[in-house]
Motif scaffolding. Structure first.
Motif, PDB file in Angstrom:
ATOM      1  N   PRO A  44       0.818  -1.226   0.000  1.00  0.00           N
ATOM      2  CA  PRO A  44       0.000   0.000   0.000  1.00  0.00           C
ATOM      3  C   PRO A  44       0.848   1.272   0.000  1.00  0.00           C
ATOM      4  N   LEU A  45       1.989   1.250   0.679  1.00  0.00           N
ATOM      5  CA  LEU A  45       2.869   2.418   0.707  1.00  0.00           C
ATOM      6  C   LEU A  45       3.412   2.712  -0.687  1.00  0.00           C
ATOM      7  N   VAL A  46       3.812   1.687  -1.403  1.00  0.00           N
ATOM      8  CA  VAL A  46       4.312   1.867  -2.770  1.00  0.00           C
ATOM      9  C   VAL A  46       3.197   2.386  -3.675  1.00  0.00           C
ATOM     10  N   GLN A  47       2.017   1.838  -3.529  1.00  0.00           N
ATOM     11  CA  GLN A  47       0.888   2.292  -4.351  1.00  0.00           C
ATOM     12  C   GLN A  47       0.587   3.773  -4.086  1.00  0.00           C
ATOM     13  N   ASP A  48       0.686   4.191  -2.825  1.00  0.00           N
ATOM     14  CA  ASP A  48       0.447   5.597  -2.504  1.00  0.00           C
ATOM     15  C   ASP A  48       1.544   6.491  -3.085  1.00  0.00           C
ATOM     16  N   SER A  70      13.529   4.956 -12.985  1.00  0.00           N
ATOM     17  CA  SER A  70      14.568   4.747 -11.976  1.00  0.00           C
ATOM     18  C   SER A  70      14.217   3.561 -11.075  1.00  0.00           C
ATOM     19  N   TRP A  71      12.976   3.502 -10.640  1.00  0.00           N
ATOM     20  CA  TRP A  71      12.524   2.375  -9.818  1.00  0.00           C
ATOM     21  C   TRP A  71      12.583   1.070 -10.594  1.00  0.00           C
ATOM     22  N   LEU A  72      12.048   1.080 -11.795  1.00  0.00           N
ATOM     23  CA  LEU A  72      11.935  -0.162 -12.564  1.00  0.00           C
ATOM     24  C   LEU A  72      13.288  -0.683 -13.034  1.00  0.00           C
ATOM     25  N   GLU A  91      11.036  -2.551  -0.475  1.00  0.00           N
ATOM     26  CA  GLU A  91      10.091  -1.452  -0.277  1.00  0.00           C
ATOM     27  C   GLU A  91      10.828  -0.136  -0.098  1.00  0.00           C
ATOM     28  N   LEU A  92      11.910  -0.146   0.650  1.00  0.00           N
ATOM     29  CA  LEU A  92      12.721   1.059   0.820  1.00  0.00           C
ATOM     30  C   LEU A  92      13.223   1.538  -0.538  1.00  0.00           C
ATOM     31  N   HIS A  93      13.713   0.601  -1.341  1.00  0.00           N
ATOM     32  CA  HIS A  93      14.202   0.950  -2.671  1.00  0.00           C
ATOM     33  C   HIS A  93      13.088   1.564  -3.508  1.00  0.00           C
ATOM     34  N   ALA A  94      11.910   0.982  -3.458  1.00  0.00           N
ATOM     35  CA  ALA A  94      10.792   1.500  -4.248  1.00  0.00           C
ATOM     36  C   ALA A  94      10.444   2.929  -3.842  1.00  0.00           C
ATOM     37  N   ILE A  95      10.267   3.159  -2.557  1.00  0.00           N
ATOM     38  CA  ILE A  95       9.879   4.491  -2.098  1.00  0.00           C
ATOM     39  C   ILE A  95      10.988   5.499  -2.376  1.00  0.00           C
ATOM     40  N   GLY A  96      12.222   5.120  -2.115  1.00  0.00           N
ATOM     41  CA  GLY A  96      13.336   6.039  -2.328  1.00  0.00           C
ATOM     42  C   GLY A  96      13.509   6.443  -3.775  1.00  0.00           C
ATOM     43  N   GLY A 162      31.422   2.602   1.552  1.00  0.00           N
ATOM     44  CA  GLY A 162      31.196   2.292   2.957  1.00  0.00           C
ATOM     45  C   GLY A 162      29.748   2.410   3.384  1.00  0.00           C
ATOM     46  N   LYS A 163      28.894   2.941   2.497  1.00  0.00           N
ATOM     47  CA  LYS A 163      27.484   3.035   2.818  1.00  0.00           C
ATOM     48  C   LYS A 163      26.800   1.669   2.652  1.00  0.00           C
ATOM     49  N   ASN A 164      25.645   1.519   3.265  1.00  0.00           N
ATOM     50  CA  ASN A 164      24.902   0.261   3.232  1.00  0.00           C
ATOM     51  C   ASN A 164      24.369  -0.033   1.830  1.00  0.00           C
ATOM     52  N   ILE A 165      23.977  -1.271   1.615  1.00  0.00           N
ATOM     53  CA  ILE A 165      23.542  -1.726   0.292  1.00  0.00           C
ATOM     54  C   ILE A 165      22.279  -1.002  -0.169  1.00  0.00           C
ATOM     55  N   ASP A 166      21.378  -0.666   0.745  1.00  0.00           N
ATOM     56  CA  ASP A 166      20.136  -0.009   0.343  1.00  0.00           C
ATOM     57  C   ASP A 166      20.394   1.411  -0.157  1.00  0.00           C
ATOM     58  N   THR A 167      21.227   2.158   0.552  1.00  0.00           N
ATOM     59  CA  THR A 167      21.581   3.496   0.105  1.00  0.00           C
ATOM     60  C   THR A 167      22.289   3.434  -1.242  1.00  0.00           C
TER      61      THR A 167
END
Length: 269
Positions: A44-48, A70-72, A91-96, A162-167
């Motif tokens: 739902p967060l991604v859809q919003d 960029s997301w896709l 989900e973090l990747h999608a929203i970011g 040195g940053k995390n994989i998600d960033t």
């Protein structure tokens, strides 16, 4: 930037991720759908978030398409690598990625357009506020910070080591948009399906106009950034290109010599 720290990791997992279910950081299955024939997480967060950026379409359709691509592109890379897909917070990747350029919003009274903050920071703060407004227990401060960092650092890839994989992967997904050859991390058929649904035929004209608009409407937020040059070239009265660090240090040198003319000093240059 070359993500050399990921090279062996990527190669080791270079098998199709269609067999890997989308899961949250706690291993719970996530809802999915296909957009442009790319499997993506569809909470739902991604859809919003998608609904939110569709608001850009009337004035800046290139911005909506850019955010979706960029997301896709990132999702397509994940789907082509099982190890990677299982390691990234999807989900973090999608929203970011969907919200990484909120600060480009040219609509009057945009909540993401401040007079003196770089657009990357406006975008990051806007994305964090968007998530917080949903009051989700699974979005803690650490998760918000990783997203915030990825959005803020989108134009400063040299600082990502040195940053995390998600960033890192939030930024890498935006980099897939940069001009140049197609990435081997994404299948050609995925590139084709994404570009068919979200074409990039006006992205450079749109970006040029947006960066010029930013220097025109918030010069205090563009001076000393990579966007500064757009104001120098396109905005009458904007003034010469600035370099805040250079101006600060050279000004300090002159003042220091005047205040401490006899201080011992030997140049090593």
């Amino acid at each position: 930037m070359k993500f050399s720290g990921f090279s062996s990791f990527l190669l080791a997992g270079a098998v199709t991720a269609a067999q890997v279910q989308c899961r949250d950081p706690h291993g719970r299955p996530l809802p999915t759908t296909k957009i442009a024939n790319i499997e993506v997480v569809y909470t739902p967060l991604v859809q919003d978030a998608i609904k939110l950026i569709k608001g850009f379409i009337p004035l800046q359709p290139y911005l909506y398409n850019h955010l979706m691509r960029s997301w896709l592109y990132g999702a397509a890379a994940f789907n082509n690598n099982a190890t990677l897909k299982a390691s990234v917070d999807l989900e973090l990747h999608a929203i970011g990625t969907l919200l990484h350029d909120l600060g480009w919003d040219m609509r009057p009274n945009s909540p993401w357009h401040t007079p003196n903050i770089p657009f990357e920071v406006d975008s990051a703060l806007g994305a964090v506020d968007f998530v917080k407004s949903h009051k989700l227990a699974n979005w803690d401060a650490n998760r918000l910070e990783r997203m915030h960092d990825g959005i803020t650092l989108q134009g400063m890839t040299a600082y990502l080591n040195g940053k995390n994989i998600d960033t890192n992967w939030l930024v890498q997904s935006v980099i897939f948009e940069f001009p140049g050859p197609r990435s081997p991390l994404i299948r050609n058929e995925d590139y084709d399906s994404i570009l068919k649904e979200f074409p990039n035929d006006t992205v450079f004209r749109g970006t040029n106009e947006t960066f010029t608009w930013l220097t025109l409407t918030k010069p205090e937020g563009t001076r000393g950034t990579f966007i500064d040059i757009f104001g120098v070239n396109y905005v009458p009265g904007y003034g010469p290109q600035s370099n805040i660090a250079f101006e600060l240090i050279t000004g300090g040198v002159a003042a220091e010599i005047e205040q401490f003319p006899n201080a011992p000093w030997h140049s090593n240059l």
